[in-house]
Design a protein around this motif. Structure first.
Motif, PDB file in Angstrom:
ATOM      1  N   PRO A   1      25.606  38.735  33.800  1.00 37.03           N
ATOM      2  CA  PRO A   1      27.154  38.446  34.227  1.00 37.03           C
ATOM      3  C   PRO A   1      27.777  39.633  34.049  1.00 37.03           C
ATOM      4  O   PRO A   1      28.936  40.038  34.914  1.00 37.03           O
ATOM      5  CB  PRO A   1      27.639  37.459  33.009  1.00 37.03           C
ATOM      6  CG  PRO A   1      26.771  37.387  31.968  1.00 37.03           C
ATOM      7  CD  PRO A   1      25.489  37.933  32.567  1.00 37.03           C
ATOM      8  N   VAL A   2      27.592  40.493  33.100  1.00 34.60           N
ATOM      9  CA  VAL A   2      28.432  41.741  32.999  1.00 34.60           C
ATOM     10  C   VAL A   2      27.746  43.082  33.716  1.00 34.60           C
ATOM     11  O   VAL A   2      26.546  43.312  33.260  1.00 34.60           O
ATOM     12  CB  VAL A   2      28.754  41.898  31.638  1.00 34.60           C
ATOM     13  CG1 VAL A   2      29.743  43.101  31.440  1.00 34.60           C
ATOM     14  CG2 VAL A   2      29.782  40.685  31.067  1.00 34.60           C
ATOM     15  N   THR A   3      28.227  43.855  34.319  1.00 36.59           N
ATOM     16  CA  THR A   3      27.776  44.864  34.934  1.00 36.59           C
ATOM     17  C   THR A   3      28.907  46.118  34.259  1.00 36.59           C
ATOM     18  O   THR A   3      29.857  46.083  34.563  1.00 36.59           O
ATOM     19  CB  THR A   3      27.399  45.132  36.486  1.00 36.59           C
ATOM     20  OG1 THR A   3      28.573  44.729  36.958  1.00 36.59           O
ATOM     21  CG2 THR A   3      26.439  44.162  36.921  1.00 36.59           C
ATOM     22  N   SER A   4      28.099  47.223  33.923  1.00 37.60           N
ATOM     23  CA  SER A   4      28.834  48.238  33.428  1.00 37.60           C
ATOM     24  C   SER A   4      28.526  49.577  33.636  1.00 37.60           C
ATOM     25  O   SER A   4      27.110  49.681  33.625  1.00 37.60           O
ATOM     26  CB  SER A   4      28.986  48.061  31.760  1.00 37.60           C
ATOM     27  OG  SER A   4      29.991  49.143  31.104  1.00 37.60           O
TER      28      SER A   4
ATOM     29  N   ASP B   1      34.680  47.263  33.380  1.00 35.87           N
ATOM     30  CA  ASP B   1      33.362  46.504  33.627  1.00 35.87           C
ATOM     31  C   ASP B   1      33.456  45.271  34.711  1.00 35.87           C
ATOM     32  O   ASP B   1      34.526  45.032  34.786  1.00 35.87           O
ATOM     33  CB  ASP B   1      32.706  45.813  32.434  1.00 35.87           C
ATOM     34  CG  ASP B   1      32.187  46.694  31.514  1.00 35.87           C
ATOM     35  OD1 ASP B   1      32.094  48.024  31.773  1.00 35.87           O
ATOM     36  OD2 ASP B   1      31.594  46.262  30.452  1.00 35.87           O
ATOM     37  N   SER B   2      32.560  44.894  35.361  1.00 38.38           N
ATOM     38  CA  SER B   2      32.851  43.844  36.188  1.00 38.38           C
ATOM     39  C   SER B   2      32.058  42.684  35.812  1.00 38.38           C
ATOM     40  O   SER B   2      30.675  42.704  35.270  1.00 38.38           O
ATOM     41  CB  SER B   2      32.004  44.317  37.515  1.00 38.38           C
ATOM     42  OG  SER B   2      31.935  43.159  38.558  1.00 38.38           O
TER      43      SER B   2
ATOM     44  N   ARG C   1      30.862  38.750  36.533  1.00 43.70           N
ATOM     45  CA  ARG C   1      30.396  37.547  37.434  1.00 43.70           C
ATOM     46  C   ARG C   1      30.635  36.256  36.855  1.00 43.70           C
ATOM     47  O   ARG C   1      29.775  35.799  36.052  1.00 43.70           O
ATOM     48  CB  ARG C   1      29.017  37.652  38.160  1.00 43.70           C
ATOM     49  CG  ARG C   1      29.059  37.011  39.351  1.00 43.70           C
ATOM     50  CD  ARG C   1      27.680  36.882  39.767  1.00 43.70           C
ATOM     51  NE  ARG C   1      26.926  35.880  38.591  1.00 43.70           N
ATOM     52  CZ  ARG C   1      25.897  35.706  38.568  1.00 43.70           C
ATOM     53  NH1 ARG C   1      25.043  35.799  39.956  1.00 43.70           N
ATOM     54  NH2 ARG C   1      25.236  34.937  37.708  1.00 43.70           N
TER      55      ARG C   1
END
Lengths: 137, 239
Positions: free
Chosen positions: A115-118, B142-143, B145
Protein backbone atom coordinates in the motif's frame (compact mmCIF):
# COMPACT_ATOMS: atom_id res chain seq x y z
CA UNK A 1 33.98 5.06 -16.35
CA UNK A 2 32.36 7.72 -18.39
CA UNK A 3 31.26 10.95 -16.82
CA UNK A 4 27.51 11.21 -16.96
CA UNK A 5 25.39 14.26 -16.41
CA UNK A 6 22.88 14.31 -13.61
CA UNK A 7 19.69 12.78 -14.90
CA UNK A 8 17.50 14.82 -12.64
CA UNK A 9 18.01 16.76 -9.46
CA UNK A 10 14.81 15.81 -7.77
CA UNK A 11 11.80 13.59 -8.33
CA UNK A 12 8.38 15.11 -8.58
CA UNK A 13 6.00 14.20 -5.81
CA UNK A 14 2.61 15.59 -6.59
CA UNK A 15 0.84 16.86 -3.50
CA UNK A 16 3.92 17.67 -1.46
CA UNK A 17 3.77 21.42 -1.64
CA UNK A 18 1.46 22.04 -4.58
CA UNK A 19 -1.07 19.65 -6.00
CA UNK A 20 -1.56 19.53 -9.76
CA UNK A 21 -4.38 17.59 -11.35
CA UNK A 22 -2.92 15.11 -13.80
CA UNK A 23 -5.73 15.36 -16.35
CA UNK A 24 -5.08 18.36 -18.55
CA UNK A 25 -7.54 18.06 -21.39
CA UNK A 26 -10.81 16.30 -22.15
CA UNK A 27 -12.34 15.92 -25.58
CA UNK A 28 -15.99 15.01 -25.96
CA UNK A 29 -16.96 13.60 -29.33
CA UNK A 30 -20.59 13.24 -30.33
CA UNK A 31 -22.77 12.59 -33.35
CA UNK A 32 -25.96 14.47 -34.08
CA UNK A 33 -27.65 11.71 -35.97
CA UNK A 34 -26.77 8.41 -34.35
CA UNK A 35 -28.88 6.98 -31.55
CA UNK A 36 -25.89 5.85 -29.52
CA UNK A 37 -25.03 9.52 -28.99
CA UNK A 38 -28.39 10.41 -27.47
CA UNK A 39 -27.12 10.28 -23.91
CA UNK A 40 -23.93 12.09 -24.88
CA UNK A 41 -25.91 14.92 -26.47
CA UNK A 42 -28.00 15.26 -23.33
CA UNK A 43 -24.83 15.25 -21.25
CA UNK A 44 -23.27 18.00 -23.33
CA UNK A 45 -26.42 20.08 -23.04
CA UNK A 46 -27.21 19.64 -19.37
CA UNK A 47 -24.24 18.45 -17.32
CA UNK A 48 -21.10 19.41 -19.15
CA UNK A 49 -21.30 23.18 -18.47
CA UNK A 50 -21.47 22.55 -14.74
CA UNK A 51 -18.73 19.95 -14.85
CA UNK A 52 -16.45 22.17 -16.92
CA UNK A 53 -17.06 25.16 -14.67
CA UNK A 54 -16.08 23.10 -11.66
CA UNK A 55 -12.73 22.21 -13.21
CA UNK A 56 -10.96 25.31 -14.46
CA UNK A 57 -7.65 23.45 -14.61
CA UNK A 58 -8.86 21.10 -17.37
CA UNK A 59 -9.26 22.19 -20.99
CA UNK A 60 -12.57 21.02 -22.42
CA UNK A 61 -13.32 20.61 -26.09
CA UNK A 62 -16.49 19.37 -27.74
CA UNK A 63 -16.32 18.25 -31.32
CA UNK A 64 -18.67 16.38 -33.65
CA UNK A 65 -17.60 13.07 -35.09
CA UNK A 66 -20.39 12.05 -37.44
CA UNK A 67 -21.39 8.42 -37.89
CA UNK A 68 -19.24 7.23 -35.01
CA UNK A 69 -19.93 6.27 -31.44
CA UNK A 70 -19.46 9.00 -28.82
CA UNK A 71 -16.07 8.99 -27.08
CA UNK A 72 -14.43 10.84 -24.22
CA UNK A 73 -10.67 11.23 -24.64
CA UNK A 74 -8.63 12.56 -21.74
CA UNK A 75 -5.03 13.70 -22.02
CA UNK A 76 -2.67 13.66 -19.09
CA UNK A 77 0.40 15.54 -18.02
CA UNK A 78 2.61 12.51 -18.49
CA UNK A 79 1.76 12.44 -22.20
CA UNK A 80 -0.58 9.48 -22.18
CA UNK A 81 -4.23 9.55 -23.03
CA UNK A 82 -7.23 7.50 -22.10
CA UNK A 83 -10.35 7.06 -24.16
CA UNK A 84 -13.73 5.71 -23.12
CA UNK A 85 -16.49 4.87 -25.52
CA UNK A 86 -19.78 5.99 -24.05
CA UNK A 87 -22.25 4.65 -26.58
CA UNK A 88 -25.83 4.16 -25.43
CA UNK A 89 -25.08 5.55 -21.98
CA UNK A 90 -27.28 7.83 -19.96
CA UNK A 91 -25.99 11.33 -19.13
CA UNK A 92 -25.26 10.44 -15.51
CA UNK A 93 -23.36 7.33 -16.54
CA UNK A 94 -21.27 9.51 -18.82
CA UNK A 95 -20.65 11.88 -15.92
CA UNK A 96 -19.31 8.94 -13.93
CA UNK A 97 -16.94 8.13 -16.77
CA UNK A 98 -15.81 11.74 -16.99
CA UNK A 99 -15.10 11.75 -13.25
CA UNK A 100 -13.16 8.52 -13.64
CA UNK A 101 -10.98 10.12 -16.29
CA UNK A 102 -10.52 13.21 -14.15
CA UNK A 103 -9.40 11.18 -11.11
CA UNK A 104 -7.00 8.99 -13.04
CA UNK A 105 -3.31 9.69 -13.00
CA UNK A 106 -2.74 8.77 -16.63
CA UNK A 107 -0.40 5.94 -15.76
CA UNK A 108 -0.87 2.46 -17.10
CA UNK A 109 -2.84 0.30 -14.70
CA UNK A 110 -0.58 -1.79 -12.53
CA UNK A 111 -1.22 -4.43 -9.95
CA UNK A 112 0.47 -3.45 -6.70
CA UNK A 113 0.59 -5.40 -3.50
CA UNK A 114 2.15 -2.90 -1.12
CA UNK A 115 0.00 0.00 0.00
CA UNK A 116 2.80 2.47 0.72
CA UNK A 117 5.39 3.53 -1.83
CA UNK A 118 8.25 5.65 -0.61
CA UNK A 119 11.42 7.12 -2.04
CA UNK A 120 12.65 8.33 1.33
CA UNK A 121 15.52 6.65 3.05
CA UNK A 122 14.66 4.33 5.87
CA UNK A 123 14.29 6.37 9.03
CA UNK A 124 15.78 3.82 11.39
CA UNK A 125 18.42 2.35 9.09
CA UNK A 126 19.09 -1.31 8.46
CA UNK A 127 19.17 -3.66 11.40
CA UNK A 128 22.53 -5.16 12.22
CA UNK A 129 23.23 -8.01 14.63
CA UNK A 130 26.65 -6.66 15.57
CA UNK A 131 25.55 -3.25 16.83
CA UNK A 132 23.37 -2.14 19.66
CA UNK A 133 23.34 -4.67 22.47
CA UNK A 134 25.44 -7.11 20.50
CA UNK A 135 24.95 -10.76 19.80
CA UNK A 136 25.83 -13.29 22.49
CA UNK A 137 27.30 -16.42 20.96
CA UNK B 1 -11.05 27.18 3.50
CA UNK B 2 -13.69 29.79 4.04
CA UNK B 3 -14.83 29.31 0.49
CA UNK B 4 -15.37 25.63 1.09
CA UNK B 5 -17.30 26.41 4.22
CA UNK B 6 -19.41 28.95 2.42
CA UNK B 7 -20.12 26.56 -0.36
CA UNK B 8 -21.19 23.94 2.09
CA UNK B 9 -23.47 26.43 3.80
CA UNK B 10 -25.07 27.35 0.51
CA UNK B 11 -25.57 23.78 -0.54
CA UNK B 12 -27.11 22.56 2.65
CA UNK B 13 -30.38 20.91 2.01
CA UNK B 14 -31.48 19.48 5.28
CA UNK B 15 -31.63 20.86 8.82
CA UNK B 16 -29.73 17.81 9.99
CA UNK B 17 -26.70 18.92 8.03
CA UNK B 18 -27.03 22.38 9.49
CA UNK B 19 -26.87 20.96 12.98
CA UNK B 20 -23.79 19.02 12.10
CA UNK B 21 -22.01 21.92 10.48
CA UNK B 22 -20.01 23.26 13.42
CA UNK B 23 -18.44 19.92 13.98
CA UNK B 24 -17.24 19.51 10.44
CA UNK B 25 -13.80 20.84 9.83
CA UNK B 26 -13.82 22.44 6.40
CA UNK B 27 -10.73 21.09 4.72
CA UNK B 28 -9.72 18.40 7.09
CA UNK B 29 -11.30 15.17 8.04
CA UNK B 30 -10.50 12.73 10.72
CA UNK B 31 -9.26 9.42 9.57
CA UNK B 32 -10.72 7.02 12.01
CA UNK B 33 -12.78 5.25 13.15
CA UNK B 34 -14.87 6.48 10.28
CA UNK B 35 -13.43 8.90 7.80
CA UNK B 36 -15.80 11.80 7.85
CA UNK B 37 -16.77 13.23 4.55
CA UNK B 38 -15.59 16.79 4.03
CA UNK B 39 -18.08 19.57 4.43
CA UNK B 40 -18.40 20.28 0.76
CA UNK B 41 -18.90 16.64 -0.11
CA UNK B 42 -22.56 17.13 -0.78
CA UNK B 43 -21.73 19.99 -3.08
CA UNK B 44 -19.21 17.94 -5.02
CA UNK B 45 -21.66 15.56 -6.56
CA UNK B 46 -23.23 16.80 -9.71
CA UNK B 47 -26.03 14.32 -9.68
CA UNK B 48 -28.67 15.21 -7.19
CA UNK B 49 -29.60 11.74 -6.14
CA UNK B 50 -29.34 10.86 -2.49
CA UNK B 51 -25.81 10.12 -1.41
CA UNK B 52 -24.75 7.79 1.30
CA UNK B 53 -22.93 10.23 3.54
CA UNK B 54 -21.97 9.04 6.93
CA UNK B 55 -22.80 11.21 9.91
CA UNK B 56 -19.90 13.44 10.72
CA UNK B 57 -19.62 12.16 14.24
CA UNK B 58 -18.26 8.71 14.70
CA UNK B 59 -20.52 6.03 16.01
CA UNK B 60 -21.14 6.70 19.71
CA UNK B 61 -20.27 3.16 20.60
CA UNK B 62 -16.93 3.42 18.83
CA UNK B 63 -16.32 6.74 20.47
CA UNK B 64 -17.09 5.25 23.81
CA UNK B 65 -14.59 2.53 23.18
CA UNK B 66 -11.80 4.72 22.00
CA UNK B 67 -12.27 8.03 23.69
CA UNK B 68 -13.88 7.71 27.06
CA UNK B 69 -11.32 7.52 29.82
CA UNK B 70 -13.00 4.52 31.38
CA UNK B 71 -12.85 2.29 28.38
CA UNK B 72 -9.89 3.61 26.53
CA UNK B 73 -6.84 2.40 28.36
CA UNK B 74 -6.52 -1.34 28.36
CA UNK B 75 -3.08 -1.02 29.86
CA UNK B 76 -1.91 2.01 31.76
CA UNK B 77 1.10 3.28 29.91
CA UNK B 78 3.46 6.11 30.43
CA UNK B 79 2.32 7.52 27.12
CA UNK B 80 -1.03 9.02 26.38
CA UNK B 81 -4.48 7.92 25.40
CA UNK B 82 -6.73 9.45 22.86
CA UNK B 83 -8.63 12.15 24.60
CA UNK B 84 -11.04 14.95 23.79
CA UNK B 85 -9.21 17.71 22.03
CA UNK B 86 -8.70 21.26 23.16
CA UNK B 87 -9.62 22.75 19.79
CA UNK B 88 -12.97 24.42 19.43
CA UNK B 89 -14.34 22.30 16.66
CA UNK B 90 -13.51 19.14 18.48
CA UNK B 91 -15.11 20.35 21.66
CA UNK B 92 -18.29 21.15 19.82
CA UNK B 93 -18.23 17.73 18.33
CA UNK B 94 -17.82 16.23 21.74
CA UNK B 95 -20.71 18.20 23.14
CA UNK B 96 -23.00 17.17 20.37
CA UNK B 97 -22.09 13.55 20.18
CA UNK B 98 -21.84 12.61 23.81
CA UNK B 99 -22.19 14.92 26.78
CA UNK B 100 -20.50 12.39 29.05
CA UNK B 101 -17.16 12.70 27.35
CA UNK B 102 -16.95 16.41 28.02
CA UNK B 103 -14.13 15.95 30.47
CA UNK B 104 -11.02 18.10 30.32
CA UNK B 105 -8.20 16.64 28.23
CA UNK B 106 -5.90 14.31 29.98
CA UNK B 107 -2.53 15.84 30.82
CA UNK B 108 0.48 14.74 28.85
CA UNK B 109 2.74 12.49 30.84
CA UNK B 110 6.16 13.55 32.07
CA UNK B 111 8.18 11.20 29.90
CA UNK B 112 6.48 12.51 26.78
CA UNK B 113 7.03 16.07 27.94
CA UNK B 114 10.72 15.40 28.37
CA UNK B 115 11.41 13.27 25.32
CA UNK B 116 9.10 14.59 22.62
CA UNK B 117 11.33 17.64 21.88
CA UNK B 118 14.29 15.26 21.58
CA UNK B 119 12.35 13.10 19.14
CA UNK B 120 11.32 16.16 17.18
CA UNK B 121 14.91 17.37 16.98
CA UNK B 122 16.04 14.33 15.01
CA UNK B 123 15.82 14.74 11.24
CA UNK B 124 13.77 11.79 10.00
CA UNK B 125 10.34 10.83 11.30
CA UNK B 126 7.86 8.14 10.56
CA UNK B 127 4.33 7.62 11.74
CA UNK B 128 1.94 4.72 11.70
CA UNK B 129 -1.41 6.22 10.85
CA UNK B 130 -4.59 4.21 11.03
CA UNK B 131 -7.26 4.64 8.39
CA UNK B 132 -10.36 2.55 8.97
CA UNK B 133 -8.33 0.47 11.40
CA UNK B 134 -5.58 -0.35 8.93
CA UNK B 135 -2.07 0.79 9.86
CA UNK B 136 0.15 2.51 7.31
CA UNK B 137 3.75 3.28 8.21
CA UNK B 138 4.52 6.46 6.31
CA UNK B 139 7.00 9.28 6.17
CA UNK B 140 6.50 12.66 4.62
CA UNK B 141 6.13 12.48 0.85
CA UNK B 142 5.00 8.88 0.71
CA UNK B 143 2.16 7.71 -1.47
CA UNK B 144 -0.53 5.51 0.04
CA UNK B 145 -2.95 3.40 -1.94
CA UNK B 146 -5.99 2.87 0.24
CA UNK B 147 -7.71 -0.48 -0.25
CA UNK B 148 -11.01 1.24 -1.08
CA UNK B 149 -12.42 4.15 -3.01
CA UNK B 150 -13.15 6.90 -0.56
CA UNK B 151 -16.58 8.38 -1.22
CA UNK B 152 -17.06 12.10 -1.46
CA UNK B 153 -13.49 13.19 -2.09
CA UNK B 154 -12.04 14.73 -5.22
CA UNK B 155 -8.37 15.05 -6.15
CA UNK B 156 -6.76 17.90 -4.29
CA UNK B 157 -8.67 17.45 -1.05
CA UNK B 158 -6.61 17.56 2.09
CA UNK B 159 -7.36 15.08 4.83
CA UNK B 160 -6.04 15.46 8.32
CA UNK B 161 -5.13 12.11 9.78
CA UNK B 162 -5.60 12.14 13.52
CA UNK B 163 -5.36 8.50 14.48
CA UNK B 164 -1.87 7.11 14.84
CA UNK B 165 -0.31 4.43 16.96
CA UNK B 166 3.43 4.99 16.55
CA UNK B 167 5.46 8.11 15.98
CA UNK B 168 9.19 7.74 15.73
CA UNK B 169 12.54 9.03 14.68
CA UNK B 170 15.85 7.19 14.37
CA UNK B 171 16.41 6.66 18.07
CA UNK B 172 13.09 7.42 19.74
CA UNK B 173 9.65 5.92 19.44
CA UNK B 174 6.41 7.17 20.88
CA UNK B 175 3.98 4.31 21.20
CA UNK B 176 0.30 4.83 21.88
CA UNK B 177 -1.91 2.64 23.94
CA UNK B 178 -3.51 1.97 21.55
CA UNK B 179 -3.30 5.38 19.89
CA UNK B 180 -1.14 8.40 20.57
CA UNK B 181 -2.57 11.73 21.58
CA UNK B 182 -3.96 13.71 18.68
CA UNK B 183 -2.51 16.92 20.04
CA UNK B 184 1.07 15.79 19.60
CA UNK B 185 1.30 15.64 15.83
CA UNK B 186 -0.17 17.02 12.65
CA UNK B 187 -0.38 14.69 9.69
CA UNK B 188 -2.03 15.74 6.46
CA UNK B 189 -2.59 13.85 3.25
CA UNK B 190 -3.62 15.07 -0.18
CA UNK B 191 -6.01 13.00 -2.25
CA UNK B 192 -4.15 12.58 -5.53
CA UNK B 193 -6.76 10.61 -7.39
CA UNK B 194 -8.33 7.25 -7.93
CA UNK B 195 -6.25 4.43 -9.27
CA UNK B 196 -7.49 1.19 -10.66
CA UNK B 197 -6.06 -2.24 -11.09
CA UNK B 198 -5.93 -4.21 -14.32
CA UNK B 199 -9.06 -6.20 -14.99
CA UNK B 200 -8.97 -9.50 -13.16
CA UNK B 201 -10.66 -12.40 -14.85
CA UNK B 202 -11.32 -15.49 -12.82
CA UNK B 203 -12.42 -18.51 -14.79
CA UNK B 204 -14.88 -20.75 -13.02
CA UNK B 205 -15.12 -24.23 -14.41
CA UNK B 206 -16.96 -27.26 -13.17
CA UNK B 207 -16.08 -30.79 -14.08
CA UNK B 208 -17.89 -32.59 -16.87
CA UNK B 209 -19.44 -29.36 -17.97
CA UNK B 210 -18.18 -27.40 -20.92
CA UNK B 211 -19.39 -24.11 -19.65
CA UNK B 212 -16.83 -21.74 -18.18
CA UNK B 213 -17.84 -18.67 -16.31
CA UNK B 214 -15.62 -15.62 -16.49
CA UNK B 215 -15.89 -13.45 -13.42
CA UNK B 216 -14.50 -9.99 -13.91
CA UNK B 217 -13.46 -7.58 -11.21
CA UNK B 218 -11.70 -4.27 -11.26
CA UNK B 219 -11.29 -2.48 -7.97
CA UNK B 220 -10.73 1.21 -7.56
CA UNK B 221 -8.44 2.69 -4.96
CA UNK B 222 -8.02 6.16 -3.57
CA UNK B 223 -4.46 7.43 -3.64
CA UNK B 224 -3.13 9.68 -0.91
CA UNK B 225 0.12 11.56 -0.64
CA UNK B 226 1.40 12.41 2.82
CA UNK B 227 2.01 16.10 2.45
CA UNK B 228 2.77 17.10 5.99
CA UNK B 229 4.03 15.42 9.11
CA UNK B 230 4.81 17.72 11.95
CA UNK B 231 5.35 17.09 15.61
CA UNK B 232 3.60 19.65 17.74
CA UNK B 233 6.16 20.24 20.43
CA UNK B 234 4.21 23.31 21.52
CA UNK B 235 1.38 21.03 22.66
CA UNK B 236 3.63 19.86 25.45
CA UNK B 237 3.83 23.36 26.82
CA UNK B 238 0.11 24.09 26.34
CA UNK B 239 -1.23 21.14 28.22
Amino acid sequence: MTVRALQQISTGRNGVGAFILQCKKMNFHYCDWAGSSRGMNGFIKSLLPKFAAAHPQIEFTVSPRPAKHPVIVAQYINGREKAICVRNMEPYEILKKAELLRDASGEKLKRTTKPVTSINESVRGIWSPYHGDGLRV
Amino acid sequence: MSRTLLRSVLELRSPVMRLLLPSIRPTATTAAPAVTVPAAAAARFFNQTAQHIEPSQPDPSIVANSKSPLASSPSPSSLQQTQPQPSETQQQQQQQSQPLANTPPKPISESVRALLPVLAAQPGRYITVHIHGHPYLVTEGDSVRLPFKMPGVVPGDILRLTRASILGSRDFTLKGAPYIDERLFECRAVVTGTESEPLRIKIKKKRRCRRTKHVKSKHRYTMLRISELRIRTEAVNEA
